[in-house]
Design an enzyme around this catalytic site. Structure first.
Site, PDB file in Angstrom:
ATOM      1  N   GLU A   1      -0.853  -5.462   5.606  1.00  0.00           N
ATOM      2  CA  GLU A   1       1.075  -5.803   4.920  1.00  0.00           C
ATOM      3  C   GLU A   1       1.950  -7.385   5.772  1.00  0.00           C
ATOM      4  OE1 GLU A   1       1.106  -0.637   3.912  1.00  0.00           O
ATOM      5  OE2 GLU A   1       2.138  -1.143   5.509  1.00  0.00           O
TER       6      GLU A   1
ATOM      7  N   ALA B   1       7.841   1.992   3.078  1.00  0.00           N
ATOM      8  CA  ALA B   1       8.237   1.735   3.635  1.00  0.00           C
ATOM      9  C   ALA B   1       7.731   3.585   4.054  1.00  0.00           C
ATOM     10  CB  ALA B   1       9.764   1.553   4.361  1.00  0.00           C
TER      11      ALA B   1
ATOM     12  N   SER C   1       0.424  -1.202   0.128  1.00  0.00           N
ATOM     13  CA  SER C   1       0.453  -0.060   0.361  1.00  0.00           C
ATOM     14  C   SER C   1       1.116   1.382   0.069  1.00  0.00           C
ATOM     15  CB  SER C   1      -1.081   0.309   1.789  1.00  0.00           C
ATOM     16  OG  SER C   1      -1.347  -1.358   0.877  1.00  0.00           O
ATOM     17  N   GLY C   2      -0.002   2.292  -0.315  1.00  0.00           N
ATOM     18  CA  GLY C   2       0.919   4.061  -0.582  1.00  0.00           C
ATOM     19  C   GLY C   2       1.221   4.192  -1.806  1.00  0.00           C
ATOM     20  N   SER C   3       1.886   5.025  -1.823  1.00  0.00           N
ATOM     21  CA  SER C   3       2.129   5.816  -3.147  1.00  0.00           C
ATOM     22  C   SER C   3       3.490   5.587  -3.949  1.00  0.00           C
ATOM     23  CB  SER C   3       3.144   7.747  -2.584  1.00  0.00           C
ATOM     24  OG  SER C   3       3.537   7.298  -2.075  1.00  0.00           O
TER      25      SER C   3
ATOM     26  N   GLY D   1       2.051   4.478   8.186  1.00  0.00           N
ATOM     27  CA  GLY D   1       1.939   5.699   7.613  1.00  0.00           C
ATOM     28  C   GLY D   1       0.717   5.769   7.203  1.00  0.00           C
TER      29      GLY D   1
ATOM     30  N   LYS E   1      13.505   7.587   2.503  1.00  0.00           N
ATOM     31  CA  LYS E   1      13.133   7.039   3.725  1.00  0.00           C
ATOM     32  C   LYS E   1      14.262   5.956   3.964  1.00  0.00           C
ATOM     33  CE  LYS E   1       8.214   8.457   2.318  1.00  0.00           C
ATOM     34  NZ  LYS E   1       8.008   7.195   2.789  1.00  0.00           N
TER      35      LYS E   1
ATOM     36  N   ASP F   1       6.256  -3.625  -1.239  1.00  0.00           N
ATOM     37  CA  ASP F   1       5.743  -3.443  -0.339  1.00  0.00           C
ATOM     38  C   ASP F   1       6.616  -1.716  -0.095  1.00  0.00           C
ATOM     39  OD1 ASP F   1       3.850  -1.794   1.238  1.00  0.00           O
ATOM     40  OD2 ASP F   1       3.355  -2.861   2.680  1.00  0.00           O
TER      41      ASP F   1
END
Length: 278
Positions: free
Chosen positions: A151, A131, A73-75, A144, A169, A129
């Site tokens: 996840e 982070a 998940s995430g951008s 976040g 990151k 994924d």
């Protein structure tokens, strides 16, 4: 002409053609590839370009035909799914994709990929994924986006867990760049006693509040998220921290991924991708 239709401006076409020729030494292939996306790519920020570079390389390195892929998940994951869809269309790959969130599920569906779940595919070949922060040992802070439970379950079910991120990151130690704490998912009715327990352990828990609704953030599982702040100057045994926090009654999962990632891909400001293995 079809060249004008594709690139609109002769000058723009020439620039794209030269750059793409240098990149891959295959003019027509690169022309088609660059004309279709060079405008959008050039308008991307440095951070977004870095995310895209890391995600694309990770997909190319770890996904092959007949792979079961865990979709994070995430951008940054958006670009991984983008690359998966490109390769499925071009190479006719047979893939099954297991999502870690509502967002990931929608990405899979909207990109025409085959949607699966852990009941159909309890063992995955690879999970890819993002982070929030990754230290020198590939210990990750995740959550976040409030999806850390799914996840972690999907990453644990995979033979290989691959992290993709941009240069912001990449840290030597946790807390160096991410200052929002450890995301902890907690059942709603227990958040007060959980908070007291965490304070007694020396942490500073803060209930995460929603930005576009009144009240706290609610996870896909219907739970709350507490951001547990820690002293970034201290040397922690993150395995022990994960164990101790997870042992508190009412906590569903902590967004610490210790000893799980096999490799991390960091898109850098200069366009390169840095890899780090465990």
């Amino acid at each position: 002409s079809w060249l004008a239709v594709c690139c609109s401006e002769v000058e723009h076409f020439a620039k794209c053609f030269v750059e793409s020729f240098w990149w891959n030494h295959s003019p027509m292939r690169c022309f088609l590839r660059v004309c279709g996306g060079c405008r959008s790519y050039s308008s991307m920020s440095t951070v977004e370009q870095a995310k895209r570079a890391a995600a694309h390389l990770a997909v190319d390195d770890h996904v092959k035909d007949n792979t079961v892929v865990g979709i994070g998940s995430g951008s940054t994951v958006v670009y991984a799914v983008e690359r998966l869809a490109e390769r499925v269309k071009k190479e006719k790959l047979q893939l099954r994709c297991v999502p870690t969130s509502f967002q990931a599920r929608q990405l899979i569906i909207n990109n025409g990929l085959v949607l699966a779940d852990l009941e159909m595919c309890p063992a995955l070949d690879v999970a890819i994924d993002g982070a929030d922060e990754v230290d020198a040992r590939l210990t990750c802070i995740k959550g976040g986006g409030a999806c850390q439970t799914q996840e972690k379950v999907v990453a644990a079910a995979a033979k290989k867990f691959v992290v993709i991120a941009d240069y912001r990151k990449d840290s030597e130690r946790l807390g160096q760049k991410w200052d929002k704490g450890l995301p902890v998912e907690v059942v709603p009715f227990a958040y007060k006693p959980v908070g007291l327990k965490l304070e007694g352990m020396g942490f500073e828990p803060v209930l995460r509040m929603a930005k576009n609704k009144a009240g706290p953030v609610v996870t896909d599982n219907g739970n709350f998220v507490m951001d547990v702040k820690f002293d970034a100057s201290k040397d922690y045994s993150w395995k022990e921290v994960e164990r101790d926090i997870s042992s508190v009654a009412g906590i569903v999962e902590v967004g610490l991924f210790v000893g799980m990632a096999e490799v991390a891909y960091f898109g850098m400001e200069n366009g390169e991708v840095k890899m780090r293995t465990a």
